[in-house]
Structure formats: C-alpha cells, structure tokens
Design a protein around this motif. Sequence first.
Motif, mmCIF file in Angstrom:
data_model
loop_
_atom_site.group_PDB
_atom_site.id
_atom_site.type_symbol
_atom_site.label_atom_id
_atom_site.label_comp_id
_atom_site.label_asym_id
_atom_site.label_seq_id
_atom_site.Cartn_x
_atom_site.Cartn_y
_atom_site.Cartn_z
ATOM 1 N N CYS A 1 75.082 13.405 46.101
ATOM 2 C CA CYS A 1 74.188 12.657 47.005
ATOM 3 C C CYS A 1 74.945 12.220 48.260
ATOM 4 O O CYS A 1 74.322 11.969 49.309
ATOM 5 C CB CYS A 1 73.599 11.443 46.290
ATOM 6 S SG CYS A 1 72.350 11.918 45.069
ATOM 7 N N TYR B 1 64.479 12.657 42.775
ATOM 8 C CA TYR B 1 64.792 14.002 43.302
ATOM 9 C C TYR B 1 66.013 14.550 42.580
ATOM 10 O O TYR B 1 66.043 15.695 42.125
ATOM 11 C CB TYR B 1 65.059 13.911 44.813
ATOM 12 C CG TYR B 1 65.266 15.247 45.513
ATOM 13 C CD1 TYR B 1 64.305 15.768 46.359
ATOM 14 C CD2 TYR B 1 66.455 15.975 45.349
ATOM 15 C CE1 TYR B 1 64.492 16.976 47.017
ATOM 16 C CE2 TYR B 1 66.656 17.189 45.997
ATOM 17 C CZ TYR B 1 65.677 17.683 46.836
ATOM 18 O OH TYR B 1 65.872 18.874 47.483
ATOM 19 N N GLN C 1 66.286 17.765 40.259
ATOM 20 C CA GLN C 1 67.113 18.903 40.698
ATOM 21 C C GLN C 1 68.189 19.258 39.677
ATOM 22 O O GLN C 1 68.447 20.411 39.400
ATOM 23 C CB GLN C 1 67.761 18.563 42.050
ATOM 24 C CG GLN C 1 68.879 19.484 42.507
ATOM 25 C CD GLN C 1 68.372 20.831 43.000
ATOM 26 O OE1 GLN C 1 67.164 21.069 43.094
ATOM 27 N NE2 GLN C 1 69.294 21.728 43.292
HETATM 28 N N1 UDP Z 1 68.932 14.538 47.468
HETATM 29 C C1 UDP Z 1 68.015 13.574 47.093
HETATM 30 N N2 UDP Z 1 66.860 13.433 47.822
HETATM 31 C C2 UDP Z 1 66.569 14.219 48.871
HETATM 32 C C3 UDP Z 1 67.501 15.214 49.256
HETATM 33 C C4 UDP Z 1 68.668 15.355 48.524
HETATM 34 O O1 UDP Z 1 68.233 12.866 46.117
HETATM 35 O O2 UDP Z 1 65.505 14.072 49.482
HETATM 36 C C5 UDP Z 1 70.171 14.689 46.671
HETATM 37 C C6 UDP Z 1 69.964 15.677 45.516
HETATM 38 O O3 UDP Z 1 70.772 15.278 44.432
HETATM 39 C C7 UDP Z 1 70.445 16.965 46.131
HETATM 40 C C8 UDP Z 1 71.643 16.482 46.946
HETATM 41 O O4 UDP Z 1 71.206 15.227 47.480
HETATM 42 O O5 UDP Z 1 70.789 17.913 45.147
HETATM 43 C C9 UDP Z 1 72.067 17.397 48.058
HETATM 44 O O6 UDP Z 1 70.944 17.707 48.856
HETATM 45 P P1 UDP Z 1 70.894 19.031 49.733
HETATM 46 O O7 UDP Z 1 69.612 19.012 50.496
HETATM 47 O O8 UDP Z 1 72.146 19.160 50.510
HETATM 48 O O9 UDP Z 1 70.839 20.129 48.583
HETATM 49 P P2 UDP Z 1 70.928 21.728 48.585
HETATM 50 O O10 UDP Z 1 70.336 22.206 49.875
HETATM 51 O O11 UDP Z 1 72.364 22.065 48.401
HETATM 52 O O12 UDP Z 1 70.094 22.081 47.405
#
Ligand code: UDP
Length: 371
Positions: free
Chosen positions: A174, A157, A161
């Motif tokens: 993370c 992920y 991303q």
């Molecule tokens: N992340 C991940 N797996 C997931 C969800 C999040 O590896 O299922 C990691 C990923 O690097 C992500 C970060 O955690 O960018 C923060 O997640 P969040 O959902 O807070 O991201 P945002 O909503 O800011 O895009």
Amino acid sequence: MNNQKPYDWLIVGAGFAGAVLAERLAEEAHRRVLVIDRRNHIGGNSHDAEDNHGVLLHSYGPHYFRTNRQEVFDYLSRFTQWRPVEYKILSWTDGRYWQFPINLNTFEQIIGRPSSSEEMTETLAKWRVPIDNPKNSEEIIVSQVGWKLYEKFFKNYTQKQWKRAPKDLDASVCGRIPIRTNRDDRYLSERIQAIPAEGYTRLFERLLNHPRITVRLGCDFKEIRDSVPYRRLAYTGMIDEYYDFCYGPLPYRSLRFERETLEQEFYQPAMQVNYPNDHDFTRIVEIKHATGQQLPVTTIVREYPADYGPGGEAYYPIPTTASHSLYEQYAQRAQSEANVSFIGRLATYRYYNMDEVVKSSLDEFQRLKTL
Ligand code: UDP
Ligand code: FAD
C-alpha cells in the motif's frame, strides 16, 4: 547427439527482463541468443494487442510506464517514441467518485467544503495514528491518514486483491500509493510518465529484431532444455518452478480479466476506476484514455483477483515475511549456479515495475557481458 552450434545464451521469457538482456547481449556483446516464451507472443505481461473492435488493449492489465531513471528511459527510447500521459484514476465508493490517490481534492470531498494544504496537513496530524516505523500495509496507511480513510479506500481493496489483510502484507504494497496534501492528481509520482506511442508490442518487436537473436514462441523451457544446446541460461520465469518446487511453492496472486465492448466513445470519466468496497472486481480499466486512440467504440476491462494454481498465470508475487523467507531458500540455491542468471519479476520474486526490471537487466548485462 545434437550437432547444432550452441547458442551463447538461452533466455527463457520474452518480457522486459528477457528482451532487454537479449538485445544487449546480441548488440553490444555480439552473442548469439535464443529467446523462448511459452506464450504465443512476445512482451510478457507488458504485451498489448488490438481486440476484434480495433481497440488497443493491455493484455494483462494496465501498464503505466513511469520512471525516475533517465538511463532506462533513454535506453528504451531507442526502440520507441513516447506519448506523454498523466495517469489519472478515480475511486468509486459510497455511490460516488472520489479523487484518488488521496490529495487536497479528496480531503475537500470528505469535509464537504473548500480547504487548504495547511488545513489538510493539520487535520491529518490529528487523524493519523503515530507509528514510527510502519511495518505492514495497514500501518503505513493509518500512520499517514488514519483509520477512516484507510477503511474507505484501502482496507477492502487490499483484502480483495491479495486475499490477505493489509496488516499481513509488506508496507511496500500500500506504500506504493502516494498521499498528497496538494492538488497533484496523478496516480504516480515519477518524473517521467509516458506510454510507447505505437504500443508495447511494437517496442518489443524492435528490441528483439536483431540478426543474432532468434525467438521461439509457444515453447516451454522444459520441452527444450535438453535438446537445444546453449552455453549459458538466463531465466525469467518462476524460480520455484525452475527448481521443481523443492522447498514448496511460493505464493502468487492471479487475475481474471473480463472485457466488454460498448458502442460509445468512452465509458467512464478516467482511464481507471477503483472499486474498494463494491463488486468482486477491483478496478475497471479503459486504457483508451491513455493510448489516445480515436474510435467510436470503447472496450473496458474488469479485473477480478483470483487464486493462483498450477496452469494459471502468476501475476503477483505476494510480499509477506513468510514468502520472502521461502524465496530466500530458492535464492540461496540460485547463487550456487555457475551458468544461470535469474532475472525479472518472477525469478527474483519482486513486485517490480517495468522500469525496475529494465534497470536490473541493464545491470545484469554489465556483469555478464564478458562471460
Ligand atoms: N490499493 C488500495 N486501494 C486502491 C488502490 C490500491 O488499497 O484504490 C492498494 C492495494 O493493496 C494494491 C496496492 O495498493 O494492490 C498497489 O496498488 P497499484 O494500483 O499500484 O497495484 P497494481 O497496479 O500493481 O495492481
Ligand atoms: P514477465 O513480463 O512476466 O515475462 C516473463 C515471461 O516468461 C512470460 O512471458 C512467461 O510466459 C515466460 N515464461 C515463464 N516461464 C517460462 C517457461 N518455463 N518457459 C518459457 N517461457 C516462460 N509495471 C509498471 O511499470 N507499470 C504498471 O502499470 C504495471 N501494471 C501491472 C499490472 C498487472 C496486472 C501486472 C501483473 C503487472 C504490472 N506491472 C506494471 C509489472 C510488469 O508487468 C512487470 O514489471 C514486467 O512485466 C516484468 O517483466 P518480466 O520480464 O520480469 O516478466
């Protein structure tokens, strides 16, 4: 010559950073404020609007308001009522849904039988990699849950991303995701979790609806910087762009949103499903679960990470050691400005949540209110 009476403040950007500062300056400090935004709407990345089917959507990805800061919640509550929401999401991999973030339910799914917090704690103690001070996003996860869960939920992920390996990103990326040994299945841990009852855009309309605030949309700072007279400037756009990229461009990550409307009440069992290992998108968001709208149709949004380039949207600063050092050069230069404030997520190059941006604008106002 321009004979217009100068504005006390020109604020570039009508997102939370700009709108909150504008409201405070106008209401408490009695300043005349011009707020501009190059987009044709207010609200910045927190903007929401109904699509053609009447489904209220968050235009730039899901915005889950959460905070532990009572001061921020009380302040925003002057402009909106709230709908309490417990944000719940799932992760899809290996052909099934998993409870996410990792908690006791996920652990039971992994081992295939009922368990207890004690057993989970003991097992994680065996799985985890002992690292005293996790320095990056790989270390922060493997030091809590070990390689297997890291690889299942985080590794791909994060690569998708950010187009970077987790070990090349700050631990805070993370590290935002909680890991629990109880059955708390909320995505976020903050004490207050709620969504503006009538949406974010309505909240922004109320913030900016003030006799001393003028709003101009579809207006880029570059177009008016020399033609509109003002005494002071608050800038919430990209700091590298402000300085014409003089030290080189800061890295950002962008997104592409793909919408699909379906003739059914709901599409998926949670407001957000993450796809760590399948597909080119990272998540499917069905925000209707959070807004509580009652409609026979639903709209889902697939979120595809994308490279950022000029003309695109810089959604995320990329938190790495190198990008922080580059940002510091811009920050140093910014410090020498007597009449310019840099606030918000893009101007301070921080992976800020909305409440952090509101807090920093309220703090900045305390510093600026007598100027
Ligand atoms: N992340 C991940 N797996 C997931 C969800 C999040 O590896 O299922 C990691 C990923 O690097 C992500 C970060 O955690 O960018 C923060 O997640 P969040 O959902 O807070 O991201 P945002 O909503 O800011 O895009
Ligand atoms: P922005 O909202 O980006 O506003 C800056 C504004 O400045 C923009 O409208 C831009 O058009 C304008 N601008 C820039 N340059 C110029 C220029 N030269 N001239 C004129 N106008 C200009 N936060 C949470 O708390 N919870 C969440 O769930 C959450 N989810 C998110 C999901 C995604 C996909 C993204 C990208 C962000 C998310 N955030 C979330 C973060 C949230 O969006 C930010 O904290 C908040 O929007 C930052 O406000 P801001 O005013 O600093 O910046």
